[in-house]
Design a protein around this motif. Sequence first.
Motif, PDB file in Angstrom:
ATOM      1  N   VAL A  66       0.633   4.939  -0.879  1.00  0.00           N
ATOM      2  CA  VAL A  66      -0.582   5.455  -0.231  1.00  0.00           C
ATOM      3  C   VAL A  66      -0.710   5.000   1.217  1.00  0.00           C
ATOM      4  CG1 VAL A  66      -1.932   5.792  -2.324  1.00  0.00           C
ATOM      5  CG2 VAL A  66      -1.923   3.554  -1.238  1.00  0.00           C
ATOM      6  N   MET A  67      -0.183   3.827   1.550  1.00  0.00           N
ATOM      7  CA  MET A  67      -0.254   3.350   2.935  1.00  0.00           C
ATOM      8  C   MET A  67       0.441   4.319   3.881  1.00  0.00           C
ATOM      9  SD  MET A  67       0.509  -0.726   2.933  1.00  0.00           S
ATOM     10  CE  MET A  67       2.227  -0.434   2.546  1.00  0.00           C
ATOM     11  N   TYR A  68       1.624   4.744   3.474  1.00  0.00           N
ATOM     12  CA  TYR A  68       2.432   5.625   4.313  1.00  0.00           C
ATOM     13  C   TYR A  68       1.798   7.019   4.396  1.00  0.00           C
ATOM     14  CZ  TYR A  68       5.786   1.897   3.359  1.00  0.00           C
ATOM     15  OH  TYR A  68       6.397   0.674   3.239  1.00  0.00           O
ATOM     16  N   GLU A  69       1.263   7.487   3.279  1.00  0.00           N
ATOM     17  CA  GLU A  69       0.599   8.793   3.281  1.00  0.00           C
ATOM     18  C   GLU A  69      -0.611   8.781   4.209  1.00  0.00           C
ATOM     19  OE1 GLU A  69       1.678  10.339  -1.236  1.00  0.00           O
ATOM     20  OE2 GLU A  69      -0.097   9.116  -0.925  1.00  0.00           O
ATOM     21  N   CYS A  70      -1.350   7.685   4.200  1.00  0.00           N
ATOM     22  CA  CYS A  70      -2.525   7.577   5.072  1.00  0.00           C
ATOM     23  C   CYS A  70      -2.132   7.621   6.542  1.00  0.00           C
ATOM     24  CB  CYS A  70      -3.284   6.286   4.769  1.00  0.00           C
ATOM     25  SG  CYS A  70      -4.271   6.368   3.274  1.00  0.00           S
ATOM     26  N   VAL A  71      -1.077   6.918   6.904  1.00  0.00           N
ATOM     27  CA  VAL A  71      -0.631   6.919   8.296  1.00  0.00           C
ATOM     28  C   VAL A  71      -0.274   8.337   8.741  1.00  0.00           C
ATOM     29  CG1 VAL A  71       1.228   6.163   9.840  1.00  0.00           C
ATOM     30  CG2 VAL A  71       0.083   4.512   8.351  1.00  0.00           C
ATOM     31  N   LEU A  72       0.345   9.111   7.847  1.00  0.00           N
ATOM     32  CA  LEU A  72       0.679  10.493   8.191  1.00  0.00           C
ATOM     33  C   LEU A  72      -0.570  11.354   8.392  1.00  0.00           C
ATOM     34  CD1 LEU A  72       3.740  11.235   5.868  1.00  0.00           C
ATOM     35  CD2 LEU A  72       3.748  10.745   8.313  1.00  0.00           C
ATOM     36  N   MET A  73      -1.711  10.885   7.887  1.00  0.00           N
ATOM     37  CA  MET A  73      -2.976  11.596   8.087  1.00  0.00           C
ATOM     38  C   MET A  73      -3.816  10.954   9.186  1.00  0.00           C
ATOM     39  SD  MET A  73      -4.145  12.637   4.204  1.00  0.00           S
ATOM     40  CE  MET A  73      -3.839  11.043   3.460  1.00  0.00           C
ATOM     41  N   ASP A  74      -3.180  10.140  10.017  1.00  0.00           N
ATOM     42  CA  ASP A  74      -3.875   9.463  11.117  1.00  0.00           C
ATOM     43  C   ASP A  74      -4.976   8.535  10.619  1.00  0.00           C
ATOM     44  OD1 ASP A  74      -2.372  10.684  13.178  1.00  0.00           O
ATOM     45  OD2 ASP A  74      -3.583  12.493  13.019  1.00  0.00           O
ATOM     46  N   ILE A  75      -4.729   7.889   9.482  1.00  0.00           N
ATOM     47  CA  ILE A  75      -5.670   6.924   8.914  1.00  0.00           C
ATOM     48  C   ILE A  75      -5.033   5.537   9.002  1.00  0.00           C
ATOM     49  CG2 ILE A  75      -6.954   6.222   6.863  1.00  0.00           C
ATOM     50  CD1 ILE A  75      -6.787   9.140   5.894  1.00  0.00           C
ATOM     51  N   ILE A  76      -5.789   4.592   9.548  1.00  0.00           N
ATOM     52  CA  ILE A  76      -5.270   3.233   9.732  1.00  0.00           C
ATOM     53  C   ILE A  76      -5.346   2.464   8.410  1.00  0.00           C
ATOM     54  CG2 ILE A  76      -5.608   1.037  10.932  1.00  0.00           C
ATOM     55  CD1 ILE A  76      -6.907   2.630  13.221  1.00  0.00           C
ATOM     56  N   PRO A  77      -4.219   1.922   7.922  1.00  0.00           N
ATOM     57  CA  PRO A  77      -4.261   1.123   6.694  1.00  0.00           C
ATOM     58  C   PRO A  77      -4.743  -0.303   6.962  1.00  0.00           C
ATOM     59  CG  PRO A  77      -2.001   1.301   7.469  1.00  0.00           C
ATOM     60  CD  PRO A  77      -2.849   2.129   8.414  1.00  0.00           C
ATOM     61  N   LEU A 137       0.033   4.753  15.473  1.00  0.00           N
ATOM     62  CA  LEU A 137       0.059   5.743  14.392  1.00  0.00           C
ATOM     63  C   LEU A 137       1.162   6.770  14.627  1.00  0.00           C
ATOM     64  CD1 LEU A 137      -3.762   6.359  13.838  1.00  0.00           C
ATOM     65  CD2 LEU A 137      -2.161   5.599  12.070  1.00  0.00           C
ATOM     66  N   VAL A 138       1.265   7.267  15.841  1.00  0.00           N
ATOM     67  CA  VAL A 138       2.279   8.275  16.168  1.00  0.00           C
ATOM     68  C   VAL A 138       3.688   7.712  15.969  1.00  0.00           C
ATOM     69  CG1 VAL A 138       3.288   9.643  18.037  1.00  0.00           C
ATOM     70  CG2 VAL A 138       0.810   9.581  17.735  1.00  0.00           C
ATOM     71  N   LYS A 139       3.929   6.502  16.446  1.00  0.00           N
ATOM     72  CA  LYS A 139       5.253   5.881  16.310  1.00  0.00           C
ATOM     73  C   LYS A 139       5.592   5.624  14.835  1.00  0.00           C
ATOM     74  CE  LYS A 139       5.406   3.704  20.880  1.00  0.00           C
ATOM     75  NZ  LYS A 139       5.393   2.427  21.635  1.00  0.00           N
ATOM     76  N   GLY A 161      -1.463  -0.902  11.484  1.00  0.00           N
ATOM     77  CA  GLY A 161      -2.436  -1.296  10.472  1.00  0.00           C
ATOM     78  C   GLY A 161      -2.878  -2.746  10.614  1.00  0.00           C
ATOM     79  N   PHE A 162      -3.741  -3.156   9.689  1.00  0.00           N
ATOM     80  CA  PHE A 162      -4.314  -4.502   9.694  1.00  0.00           C
ATOM     81  C   PHE A 162      -4.028  -5.188   8.365  1.00  0.00           C
ATOM     82  CE2 PHE A 162      -6.809  -2.164  12.764  1.00  0.00           C
ATOM     83  CZ  PHE A 162      -7.069  -3.076  13.770  1.00  0.00           C
ATOM     84  N   GLN A 163      -3.912  -6.522   8.405  1.00  0.00           N
ATOM     85  CA  GLN A 163      -3.760  -7.326   7.203  1.00  0.00           C
ATOM     86  C   GLN A 163      -4.901  -8.329   7.113  1.00  0.00           C
ATOM     87  OE1 GLN A 163       0.222  -9.058   6.610  1.00  0.00           O
ATOM     88  NE2 GLN A 163       0.941  -7.821   8.340  1.00  0.00           N
ATOM     89  N   PHE A 164      -5.298  -8.647   5.874  1.00  0.00           N
ATOM     90  CA  PHE A 164      -6.275  -9.708   5.659  1.00  0.00           C
ATOM     91  C   PHE A 164      -5.859 -10.481   4.419  1.00  0.00           C
ATOM     92  CE2 PHE A 164      -7.677  -6.398   2.913  1.00  0.00           C
ATOM     93  CZ  PHE A 164      -8.442  -6.979   1.909  1.00  0.00           C
TER      94      PHE A 164
END
Length: 410
Positions: A321-332, A379-381, A350-353
């Motif tokens: 899901v992380m990779y799919e989100c990035v393809l939709m311009d969503i930051i994981p 995101l583009v890269k 993306g961000f980690q916590f």
Amino acid sequence: MKVLHIAEAIYGGGAENVFFRTVKGLQESHDDRFQHFVACKSSEYVSIKPDLDFKVNGKESESLISYIYSRSNFRLLSDYLNKLCPDIIHMQLVGNLSPSVLHAVYNYKRKYPKTRIIQTAHNFEHICSHYSAYDYRKSVRCVDCINNKYKTKVFYRLCSRKGALHSWAKGVAALVADFFYNRGLVDQLIAPSDFLANLLLQRYGNAEKVKVVRNSVDKVEAEARKKKNIVTYFGRLSEEKNVELLVKSIPEVRKKVPDVKLRIIGNGPTEEKLRRLVDELAIVDIVEFLPFTSQEKLFHLVEDAKAFVLASKFSETFALVMYECVLMDIIPVVAGYGAMKEGVEWMKCGFQFDGIDEAVLAENLVMALTNYEAHRDSLVKAQQRIRQELGYVHYMKNITDLYLKELKTS
């Protein structure tokens, strides 16, 4: 050459989706060198119909016994193997079919020793008796059984998700499975991440036996919709997915981002608990619950979101899901361990916590929402790398090359 693909099911979560896409891609490749056959539970939701259909267990008590060892699955698969005579057997997620499946494959390999057995690991089956690498009694991630040829700690720790009876059932099933794995049943293990590959290498100590083949990521056709201050989660609603932590972080996010919204898409055992929590936190007006839906519809439901949160308590093995989100311009925004950490660092996006502190999660969400435009370049890269290295064609070539390599060593 005949290739038999074995899995629990062909429709469902991430592992089932990988199985479906693997079979579909190989069948549609029309490679004359291979004939592909399927053994799994059938589903009305996909076009592929299995050549061998494993039946769903009936009553709970019967299911428990069948989970430890299903005689019917053993007979079904044994008969089919001897009838089909495959040259390659590619197993994916098979645990809930019981170790009887491994028994049938083991017997067939003894009869036909040139047969190559390949297994794609989607969980921690080789590391942990209950597949999750998580101690539910202590609420900690755990790989304490990794160096044990036979995993027995579950019998006295009772660390499985559903308590003592479930722990014992899982433990017995794991001992049976270990019997076959320890006798060299699998010739080649496929891991979807370096994180899981390193654990498997520690377990078996044979670098030649473990190969990393990252799962392919669907081409996402998302509309260029205006982004809003929406945080989303989609997937199973269960304790281990830790959606509760996400919900608890939203009141703090709201203080800094007044128009924030949370959209939760999925079903599962913790749904009612999450709804009650939303009521208690007085955020009903900004939280939306939607049922799980098809992938195509799902993408349209989340494409206006800016951030996606995956706060799983256990480490994940790939986290598609992380990779799919990035393809939709969503930051994981993900818990910083296991394949989640690896994925964000691999994409450089993306961000980690820490996966524990709702205040830290809230801080990361505020940064993702308020500085969204600043992350467009990353995101583009990341999208470019995903398309180049995790594309469907690239994945299929990796799998086919692996089949050919294994046949040469037989």
